[in-house]
Every structure is written in C-alpha cells, then in structure tokens.
Design a protein around this motif. Structure first.
Motif, PDB file in Angstrom:
ATOM      1  N   ASP A 180       1.012  -1.086  -0.252  1.00 12.57           N
ATOM      2  CA  ASP A 180      -0.054   0.127  -0.133  1.00 12.57           C
ATOM      3  C   ASP A 180       0.327   1.257  -0.203  1.00 12.57           C
ATOM      4  O   ASP A 180       0.839   1.447   1.389  1.00 12.57           O
ATOM      5  CB  ASP A 180      -0.569  -0.002   1.386  1.00 12.57           C
ATOM      6  N   ARG A 233       0.104   3.734   2.380  1.00 16.40           N
ATOM      7  CA  ARG A 233       0.052   3.856   3.791  1.00 16.40           C
ATOM      8  C   ARG A 233       1.959   3.805   3.899  1.00 16.40           C
ATOM      9  O   ARG A 233       2.488   4.630   5.411  1.00 16.40           O
ATOM     10  CB  ARG A 233      -0.190   2.804   3.968  1.00 16.40           C
ATOM     11  N   THR A 290       1.042  -3.369  17.742  1.00 15.74           N
ATOM     12  CA  THR A 290       1.210  -3.777  16.436  1.00 15.74           C
ATOM     13  C   THR A 290       2.175  -4.438  16.144  1.00 15.74           C
ATOM     14  O   THR A 290       2.799  -4.315  16.037  1.00 15.74           O
ATOM     15  CB  THR A 290       0.091  -3.415  15.739  1.00 15.74           C
ATOM     16  N   SER A 291       2.018  -5.705  15.222  1.00 14.64           N
ATOM     17  CA  SER A 291       2.472  -6.722  14.014  1.00 14.64           C
ATOM     18  C   SER A 291       2.550  -5.757  13.583  1.00 14.64           C
ATOM     19  O   SER A 291       2.099  -5.522  13.123  1.00 14.64           O
ATOM     20  CB  SER A 291       1.864  -7.922  13.919  1.00 14.64           C
ATOM     21  N   THR A 299       3.274  -4.484   9.355  1.00 16.01           N
ATOM     22  CA  THR A 299       2.688  -5.072   8.131  1.00 16.01           C
ATOM     23  C   THR A 299       3.695  -5.341   7.378  1.00 16.01           C
ATOM     24  O   THR A 299       5.157  -4.532   7.348  1.00 16.01           O
ATOM     25  CB  THR A 299       1.231  -3.575   8.251  1.00 16.01           C
ATOM     26  N   PRO A 300       3.583  -5.491   6.256  1.00 12.00           N
ATOM     27  CA  PRO A 300       4.143  -6.077   4.626  1.00 12.00           C
ATOM     28  C   PRO A 300       4.581  -4.031   4.973  1.00 12.00           C
ATOM     29  O   PRO A 300       5.689  -3.887   4.601  1.00 12.00           O
ATOM     30  CB  PRO A 300       3.203  -6.216   4.031  1.00 12.00           C
ATOM     31  N   GLU A 301       3.958  -3.388   4.653  1.00 18.99           N
ATOM     32  CA  GLU A 301       4.667  -1.962   4.882  1.00 18.99           C
ATOM     33  C   GLU A 301       5.610  -1.370   5.596  1.00 18.99           C
ATOM     34  O   GLU A 301       6.665  -0.775   5.368  1.00 18.99           O
ATOM     35  CB  GLU A 301       3.569  -1.081   4.990  1.00 18.99           C
ATOM     36  N   ASP A 302       4.954  -2.117   7.201  1.00 21.59           N
ATOM     37  CA  ASP A 302       6.245  -1.740   7.753  1.00 21.59           C
ATOM     38  C   ASP A 302       7.786  -2.539   7.850  1.00 21.59           C
ATOM     39  O   ASP A 302       8.912  -1.863   8.161  1.00 21.59           O
ATOM     40  CB  ASP A 302       5.901  -2.395   9.343  1.00 21.59           C
ATOM     41  N   ASP A 330       2.658 -15.601   5.018  1.00 18.99           N
ATOM     42  CA  ASP A 330       2.542 -14.058   5.520  1.00 18.99           C
ATOM     43  C   ASP A 330       3.442 -14.328   6.982  1.00 18.99           C
ATOM     44  O   ASP A 330       4.229 -13.342   7.346  1.00 18.99           O
ATOM     45  CB  ASP A 330       1.146 -13.474   6.388  1.00 18.99           C
ATOM     46  N   ARG A 376       5.140 -10.928   9.705  1.00 18.34           N
ATOM     47  CA  ARG A 376       4.913 -11.576  10.901  1.00 18.34           C
ATOM     48  C   ARG A 376       5.510 -11.333  11.996  1.00 18.34           C
ATOM     49  O   ARG A 376       5.487 -11.118  13.192  1.00 18.34           O
ATOM     50  CB  ARG A 376       3.515 -12.298  10.619  1.00 18.34           C
TER      51      ARG A 376
END
Lengths: 133, 435
Positions: A6, A9, B329-330, B332-335, B375, B379
C-alpha cells in the motif's frame, strides 16, 4: 492473496518514521560532527594550557587528576588492566571509576569513548585524531 | 524510499549487521533501523525524563511474538543510557522471577546487577565503575569541605538507611571504599558480590564483610529501590529495570507461585502510581495472553486487572498511551518494507550511492519470501531479516551477482521459535524426578 504494498501507507509511515528519526537523532547524535565544535568546546577537548611546567593540559573538561591520567594513558595505544591499576593508584584514583568518568566526558563532548575494552584497555584512535586536529 | 544522508560509523554499522545476521536484536544503534512507533517512543522518552527528575515509571509493553517487543525494550534502554540513566536488564525464565522462595528472585536480581549498564558500559558490568565514581566524588567533596571521606559518604547515604536493607547497603559501600584505600582486592570483590546479591547465606556475608543481612528473595524489589537511589548519588539520572519474557510468569503452573510474582508487580505498580520509588522505572515485555488471560495472566489477579485495564475506547486504530500498557501491533508488509530499506541504508554506511539493491529489488525480495513462507515473513520477521542481511553481505562480496540469482539458490524457512504457552512446573512445591 497476491502480494501488494500500500503506497499510501508507506508514505504515511515514512512521514512518521522521519519524525521519529529526528527525535532519535537528537538523542543519539547530539555531538556527532566535530566540525560543529565551537571554541569553548574545543578548549574542553584539547585542554586549557597548563599553569605549571610539570602539569599536563586538562582535557575533555576533566579535573586535574583525571586529565593527568587521560594524558598519560594516551601515550600508548594499549594497556593491560594491571598496568592501569598501578597508574591510577599512583594518582590516588580507582581504575573503574576513572574509566567511567573519562569515557563519560568523552561521550559528552565527542559522542564516543576514549577507552575501550576491559583487559587490555585500548585507546580509541578516532578520539586521538580529534584531539590532535 | 529516501533515507537521511548522515553517515553511519563503521562500528555501529557492523554491530547492527552482525546482530541481525545472528538473528538477535541489536544492543546498540537500534534507532538507525526504527520504523514508525514515534508516539510510543515519545511516551517512553517522557517516562525517562520523569524518572531522571526523581519520579518513577511503569510500562508494560505488550505484543505478539515478532511484534518487536525486545527491540523496543532495547531501544528504550539505549535512550535511557543516552539520558545518563543506569539500565538493569534481564530476561525472565523459570529460575529468574520477581518472586520465589528457592533463590529465583535473588537469581533475577544477580543477573540484573551483572548486566547493569551505563552509557560507557552498554554491555553490562558497570557496577564497580558506579561505586568508584560515587567514592571518587565523595573524596573530592571531602577535600573541598575538609571532612573525612567516611563523613561525606555517611551524609550522602544517610537517607538510604531508612529503606529496607539500607543500613547494610551503606555499610557495604563504606567497606568497598576501605578496600580501595587499603589495596584489599578481596574486600572490594566481596563488597561487589554482596551488592550483586551473590551471597546465599548470612553467615557467609558476615564472615566476609561483617554485615548482618544479605539480598534474599524477599528483598529484591527493595534492593532495586536502594540501587536506584544510589545511582543518583553517584551522579546518574536514575535507573531503568527492563524485564523481557514476562510470559514465563504466565507459564508457571503453580497458582501460588504465579500470584506471588503478580503481587510483586502490583507492589511495583502501586509504588509508581504513588511516586514512592524515586528515580526508578520498570519496563516489562510480555505477550497479550500474559496480560489479559483471566485464568493465568495478570488479569487473573483482580487488583492488577483493575489497574492495568485498557481504555475501552482504544480500538479500531485509536490508542491511549497514558495508561501503563503499551500495545505494539505486529508489523505490516509496509512496515517491513521500510525496515528492509533502513537495513539497506545501514549496510551502505548511510551513503545512498552505495545501495546494493533497489527499492524494486526489496519489493522483489519480499514477493519471493511471501511465495516461499507466506505471511510469516513479516509477522515473525527474525529469519527474513537475517536472510536480507545475508543477501546484502553476498551482494557486497560478489559484485557481479544479482539479488535474484542469490536468493533463488537459497531456501527460506519460516521462523518457528514461537514462544509457547506450555506450563512450567514449580520446584518449590513439587520435587521433580526422572525414571
């Protein structure tokens, strides 16, 4: 589910991370670049001139005893712990406390330690080059 | 992805990359690979400043496996060191807890003291330096005020004697000073042993140092309060105690043992809320079930449930960071994408012209991992981060190779080291035996 990122994001996250990066840089790298050192700080680093002939210059804003120890330690690139115990005792200092104080002062001004390791204890050449320059 | 162009010291770069390639959280330089979580960092920074101002702090960092709890704890510890606090950190395990009756709490205390860190000793072992810095300052003050060193030390530590074990604590500091003056290394070593909680019997401590008490299971928290005050007297801003793997308390099968530990947490929390633990902060890392499980977690202890209950409005992306619980929070792919970009930046020593893989290449690497392990690649990212750091090392040493050719030849395996919730027996109450 097919892989996708995204972009919106990522952009938001980049903005937030930049804010965090600024905050953390301020904390961790407050005196990173020695290019920005002002005259007063330069005096602290390289030392004010000695008042008496036998006295070594004060450096890193340390008191007379610790300055003398730091100056003597910088004569050699490496010391054994036993050698430094003798040297600190001769100056009425305790080794671990003296190392802590010298390195703290070095961190305060140059953001890196002057002395590294436990035994042997080595002089950080980066600090020496700053002191010389 | 644009990163700042400030150069990164080779030493910091190497330390980070070595840790990542070994699959462990870096002990230093975490700020160079931090992604997001700015509000959480700001909150903890305010805690640190409050502690440095003589206040106290308590934060429970809650997140699933792989959410980055240990990383966050290490980052906060590094910030505290920069702010001139002393940091004591340890992982809990079945033999190291906040409460026990067979030496488990004392064992935790000893570990904390062995790993006591300052900015100049970030890897632990800072206790002798802290004591000697205190004595050196006292000596300087004694010279200036024409008092004896003993008088100055007595005056500085007088307020400690009001606390439990405080009288013995002050005596042991005086004994260390005497040992240093007399060149008696054994006396100094015994004093450090006492302060680290390494005497297991009072008889042994009395024979070595002439003091009546020792640090035992029951006095661990009081001893930490003493140490926090002492660090302030030695010229530091205070002390942070960072405890990770708190889930080990949740795993205790014996309810009495679990409750004993939860009672200690309640005591710490109450002291923080009432500001009676001067210059002392706690930061604890645990999984969601350690907090909210009403059968075995902190919520099973009614007084803690009341105090730790989260704001009911804090959901659907809304957060409340004023309470003692901070949820991570776990990723995300963006993180994860930004994290890999930061690792690439560190690898290049902060020089964007030396990037060994493009933004598209990073995305391609993530697609590859996603296809291989699903994932789990973001994760529970430890293994994927390790692979990425390994990939950069390979690209650096094999300049003609493409990332595709290197990655294609390696099998990526998901990280399976998930912290299980299997119960731990308690040797206090049941003898263990083997057939």
């Amino acid at each position: 589910m097919p892989f996708s990122l995204d972009r919106e994001r990522i952009a938001d996250l980049e903005d937030e991370s930049k804010r965090g990066e600024l905050l953390l840089t301020k904390i961790f790298e407050n005196s990173e670049n020695s290019n920005d050192i002002d005259v007063e700080l330069a005096d602290q680093i390289t030392g004010s001139p000695a008042k008496e002939k036998s006295e070594l210059p004060k450096i890193l804003g340390l008191d007379a005893n610790l300055s003398e120890l730091a100056n003597r330690i910088m004569d050699r690139p490496k010391w054994s712990r036993a050698e430094l115990v003798l040297l600190t005792n001769s100056l009425d200092l305790m080794l671990d406390g003296a190392l802590e104080s010298i390195n703290e002062a070095s961190y305060d001004i140059l953001d890196m330690p002057l002395l590294e390791g436990d035994d042997p204890i080595e002089i950080n050449p980066e600090v020496i080059s700053v002191l010389k320059s | 992805m644009k990163n700042s162009s400030v150069s990164i010291r080779p030493k910091d770069r190497d330390a980070i990359l070595l840790s990542l390639r070994a699959g462990v959280v870096p002990k230093a330089g975490q700020h160079l690979i931090q992604v997001g979580r700015t509000r959480e960092i700001e909150t903890l920074l305010r805690d640190i400043e409050r502690i440095a101002d003589g206040g106290s702090g308590f934060r429970l960092i809650v997140g699933e496996y792989g959410a980055g709890k240990s990383f966050f704890l290490n980052l906060v510890s590094s910030i505290a060191l920069e702010k001139k606090l002393v940091v004591a950190s340890a992982d809990l395990n079945p033999d190291r807890r906040l409460h026990g009756s067979a030496g488990q709490a004392r064992s935790l205390y000893s570990e904390l003291m062995r790993r006591l860190s300052t900015r100049t000793k970030p890897d632990g072992g800072a206790l002798p330096g802290i004591i000697e810095k205190f004595i050196a300052t006292s000596k300087t003050e004694a010279r200036a005020s024409e008092k004896t060193v003993e008088e100055v030390i007595h005056k500085k530590l007088e307020h400690l004697t009001e606390l439990i074990n405080g009288y013995d604590f002050a005596s042991v500091i005086n004994i260390y000073c005497r040992g240093a003056d007399e060149g008696n290394e054994q006396l100094k070593a015994d004093a450090v042993r006492w302060l680290r909680g390494e005497f297991s019997t009072k008889t042994e401590a009395k024979a070595a140092l002439g003091v009546r008490g020792i640090v035992d299971d029951a006095s661990v928290y009081d001893q930490l309060k003493l140490m926090a005050r002492f660090t302030q007297e030695a010229g530091y801003a205070g002390m942070i105690v960072a405890l990770d793997e708190m889930v080990n308390l949740y795993k205790l099968s014996n309810a009495q043992a679990r409750n004993g530990n939860y009672e200690q947490i309640l005591r710490i929390l109450n002291d923080t809320l009432q500001c009676t633990a001067i210059g002392l902060g706690f930061i604890l890392g645990g999984t969601p079930e350690f907090l909210t499980d009403t059968r075995r977690g902190l919520y099973s202890y009614p007084a803690l449930q009341g105090r730790l209950a989260e704001n009911t409005f804090a959901k659907d992306g809304l957060v409340d960071l004023t309470g003692p619980v901070i949820r991570l929070t776990s990723l995300t792919p963006e993180d994860f994408y930004l994290l890999l970009c930061k690792i690439r930046h560190v690898h290049a020593g902060g020089d964007r012209t030396k990037y060994l893989i493009s933004d598209k290449g990073i995305e391609g690497f993530m697609i590859h991992c996603s296809k291989r392990i699903g994932d789990a690649y973001f994760r529970t990212p430890r293994t994927t981060i390790k692979y990425f750091a390994d990939l950069l090392a390979m690209l650096e040493q094999n300049s003609g190779s493409s990332w595709e050719s290197i990655v294609g030849a390696v099998d990526i395996i998901a990280d399976t080291e998930i912290s299980g919730n299997s119960e731990i027996g308690d040797d206090e109450d049941f003898a263990s035996f083997k057939l």
